[in-house]
Design a protein around this motif. Structure first.
Motif, mmCIF file in Angstrom:
data_model
loop_
_atom_site.group_PDB
_atom_site.id
_atom_site.type_symbol
_atom_site.label_atom_id
_atom_site.label_comp_id
_atom_site.label_asym_id
_atom_site.label_seq_id
_atom_site.Cartn_x
_atom_site.Cartn_y
_atom_site.Cartn_z
ATOM 1 N N ALA A 23 47.176 43.395 40.349
ATOM 2 C CA ALA A 23 46.653 41.953 40.470
ATOM 3 C C ALA A 23 47.586 41.299 39.353
ATOM 4 O O ALA A 23 48.303 40.417 39.225
ATOM 5 C CB ALA A 23 45.846 41.549 40.306
ATOM 6 N N PHE A 50 40.217 42.735 38.030
ATOM 7 C CA PHE A 50 40.235 43.140 39.610
ATOM 8 C C PHE A 50 40.410 45.128 39.597
ATOM 9 O O PHE A 50 40.521 45.740 39.197
ATOM 10 C CB PHE A 50 42.009 43.045 39.790
ATOM 11 C CG PHE A 50 42.051 43.289 40.902
ATOM 12 C CD1 PHE A 50 42.097 42.305 42.358
ATOM 13 C CD2 PHE A 50 43.086 44.216 41.612
ATOM 14 C CE1 PHE A 50 42.610 42.688 43.188
ATOM 15 C CE2 PHE A 50 43.999 44.857 43.281
ATOM 16 C CZ PHE A 50 43.562 44.255 43.594
ATOM 17 N N GLU A 64 40.333 40.478 50.690
ATOM 18 C CA GLU A 64 40.184 41.430 49.902
ATOM 19 C C GLU A 64 40.316 43.100 51.170
ATOM 20 O O GLU A 64 40.017 44.478 50.391
ATOM 21 C CB GLU A 64 38.699 41.751 50.138
ATOM 22 C CG GLU A 64 37.658 42.132 51.717
ATOM 23 C CD GLU A 64 37.150 40.403 51.957
ATOM 24 O OE1 GLU A 64 36.284 40.435 52.582
ATOM 25 O OE2 GLU A 64 38.167 39.489 51.508
ATOM 26 N N VAL A 97 36.757 35.408 49.006
ATOM 27 C CA VAL A 97 36.715 36.864 49.144
ATOM 28 C C VAL A 97 35.336 37.052 48.498
ATOM 29 O O VAL A 97 35.207 36.353 47.693
ATOM 30 C CB VAL A 97 37.682 37.676 48.521
ATOM 31 C CG1 VAL A 97 38.921 37.278 49.080
ATOM 32 C CG2 VAL A 97 38.277 36.368 47.136
ATOM 33 N N ALA A 156 34.132 40.340 42.902
ATOM 34 C CA ALA A 156 33.820 41.325 42.561
ATOM 35 C C ALA A 156 32.409 41.713 41.885
ATOM 36 O O ALA A 156 31.354 43.106 41.288
ATOM 37 C CB ALA A 156 34.852 42.003 42.079
ATOM 38 N N ASN A 175 40.527 45.691 48.248
ATOM 39 C CA ASN A 175 40.437 44.605 46.613
ATOM 40 C C ASN A 175 39.348 44.642 46.580
ATOM 41 O O ASN A 175 38.315 44.364 47.329
ATOM 42 C CB ASN A 175 41.266 44.270 46.778
ATOM 43 C CG ASN A 175 43.063 44.168 47.471
ATOM 44 O OD1 ASN A 175 43.416 44.646 46.981
ATOM 45 N ND2 ASN A 175 42.967 43.928 48.231
ATOM 46 N N LYS A 176 39.314 44.420 45.029
ATOM 47 C CA LYS A 176 37.819 43.575 44.759
ATOM 48 C C LYS A 176 37.944 42.649 44.172
ATOM 49 O O LYS A 176 38.832 42.878 42.088
ATOM 50 C CB LYS A 176 37.184 44.786 44.563
ATOM 51 C CG LYS A 176 36.067 46.192 44.773
ATOM 52 C CD LYS A 176 36.260 47.312 44.306
ATOM 53 C CE LYS A 176 36.147 48.008 45.392
ATOM 54 N NZ LYS A 176 35.144 48.080 47.060
ATOM 55 N N TRP A 177 38.157 41.543 44.141
ATOM 56 C CA TRP A 177 38.806 40.129 43.507
ATOM 57 C C TRP A 177 38.014 40.027 42.220
ATOM 58 O O TRP A 177 36.529 39.589 43.237
ATOM 59 C CB TRP A 177 39.382 39.013 44.781
ATOM 60 C CG TRP A 177 40.115 39.569 45.261
ATOM 61 C CD1 TRP A 177 39.982 39.346 46.296
ATOM 62 C CD2 TRP A 177 41.944 39.338 45.196
ATOM 63 N NE1 TRP A 177 41.550 40.371 46.838
ATOM 64 C CE2 TRP A 177 42.371 39.995 46.349
ATOM 65 C CE3 TRP A 177 42.562 39.365 43.969
ATOM 66 C CZ2 TRP A 177 43.812 40.663 46.143
ATOM 67 C CZ3 TRP A 177 43.673 39.412 43.731
ATOM 68 C CH2 TRP A 177 44.729 39.444 44.956
ATOM 69 N N SER A 178 38.722 39.261 41.202
ATOM 70 C CA SER A 178 37.719 38.368 39.647
ATOM 71 C C SER A 178 38.537 37.133 40.503
ATOM 72 O O SER A 178 39.544 37.082 41.110
ATOM 73 C CB SER A 178 38.049 38.920 38.506
ATOM 74 O OG SER A 178 39.727 38.537 38.306
ATOM 75 N N ALA A 235 41.888 37.632 38.786
ATOM 76 C CA ALA A 235 43.066 38.152 39.423
ATOM 77 C C ALA A 235 43.670 37.410 40.750
ATOM 78 O O ALA A 235 45.074 37.356 40.385
ATOM 79 C CB ALA A 235 42.022 39.419 39.954
ATOM 80 N N LEU A 236 42.963 36.432 41.504
ATOM 81 C CA LEU A 236 43.202 35.909 42.137
ATOM 82 C C LEU A 236 43.944 34.571 41.528
ATOM 83 O O LEU A 236 44.801 34.451 42.494
ATOM 84 C CB LEU A 236 42.355 35.701 43.420
ATOM 85 C CG LEU A 236 43.050 34.969 44.515
ATOM 86 C CD1 LEU A 236 43.653 35.613 45.685
ATOM 87 C CD2 LEU A 236 41.445 34.617 45.413
#
Length: 341
Positions: free
Chosen positions: A22, A80, A192, A218, A221, A242-245, A248-249
């Protein structure tokens, strides 16, 4: 470890030089978790429930990973999380998963998007939904909106066309004839799953008119990590690669030509807490084939299965009452971006 899914997290030596997909920051620490192909398959289908489906799923996971294990790292700079190898599920993998699960009829972000994005365009417009499933969101759009979707299955495309939805096989096929023609593009609970997420977002940038709107939802995270800690039920790869914060996005949005609004987190609610308590029951079934929960899942009578599982979940609920506020937290967030020149 049990083939039925012992999810105890393990750490291993650092895997050479890694950078966050990311934000690009270096990853110089050990993984937060390591999962085997056995665990990844048993997460969705313990072998005690359906040995054939479990084995097909396990083989699909090994093919994706090109090996028997996957590691999960979290970036200290942007939050991320990502699986390594960074490879999402393929058509074979999701085909096996969808043998058991269907598409959700509704999500909180559907209503939010209609209220906060769609309703503001009083004269309607053109909207493309990426990964639309059976078209549940598009069917909720008010009159005046041209509905379009991407869908890989010709059978599903024909079903969607019968509902009055224009269909494209992929983003590339849409872009070849509709570049710059959409007012809004939505993508709910898709990003994700996709390792090459920048290519997808740049394709969406091409499809939107100048000043057009992108809406992405999403899983959050931090909420997924909380859920795993409290229930033992992991947000496992390769399903969620993917594990989004939000940070990060937002970073990825900017790199792909979008100016992001403030993220909107899913509101807390009773159903989130109950869903997580139910995950404890599923975790018990996956971890121990001899447990009451595992035996309940093997009952042929659907009514009896639900009755027994409800009883087990009720017992688990009693132990979760002190954690109710935390368990009630929303599990996803929405980020809206405007296409920049």
């Amino acid at each position: 470890m049990s083939r039925d899914g012992d999810y105890k997290l393990r750490t291993t030596a650092a895997h050479g030089s890694l950078n966050c997909p990311a934000c690009g920051a270096g990853i110089d620490h050990q993984p937060a978790a390591t999962y085997t192909a056995d665990q990844a398959a048993a997460h969705f289908c313990p072998p005690s429930r359906n040995p054939d489906r479990y084995e097909r799923l396990r083989k699909a996971v090994v093919e994706i990973w090109q090996g028997d294990s996957s590691h999960v790292f979290f970036c200290s700079a942007c939050g991320f999380g990502f699986g390594w190898p960074h490879a999402g599920g393929n058509e074979s993998y999701y085909g096996i998963l969808h043998e058991q699960a269907g598409y959700p009829a509704n999500r909180w972000e559907y209503g939010w998007t209609i209220r906060e994005v769609v309703a503001r365009a009083t004269e309607g417009g053109t909207l493309l939904d990426i990964g639309t499933g059976d078209g549940a969101f598009l069917q909720q759009l008010p009159p005046g909106w041209h509905k379009a979707a991407t869908e890989g299955s010709e059978t599903n495309r024909e079903m969607l066309r019968q509902k009055g939805i224009e269909c494209f096989e992929s983003l590339d096929t849409a872009a070849s004839s509709h570049a710059g023609q959409f007012d809004v593009v939505t993508m709910f609970q898709v990003l994700e799953h996709i390792a090459d997420f920048r290519t997808v977002l740049r394709g969406i940038w091409t499809l939107l008119r100048p000043g057009g709107t992108l809406v992405v939802s999403v899983p959050l995270a931090s909420a997924m990590r909380m859920q795993e800690e409290l229930t033992g039920w992991p947000d496992i790869t390769p399903n969620h690669i993917n594990k989004w914060s939000p940070e990060a996005l937002e970073t990825v949005f900017a790199s792909c030509g979008f100016m992001a609004d403030a993220p909107i987190e899913e509101p807390p609610g009773f159903r989130h807490a109950m869903s997580r308590v139910e995950l404890i029951t599923r975790r018990q079934a996956a971890a121990s084939p001899g447990s009451l929960a595992a035996r309940a899942f093997r009952l042929r009578s659907r009514a009896m299965r639900r009755y027994v599982l409800a009883g087990i979940t009720a017992v688990n609920l009693l132990g979760c009452i002190p954690l109710w506020k935390t368990l009630s937290r929303g599990s996803s967030f929405v980020l809206v971006g405007m296409k920049m020149p």
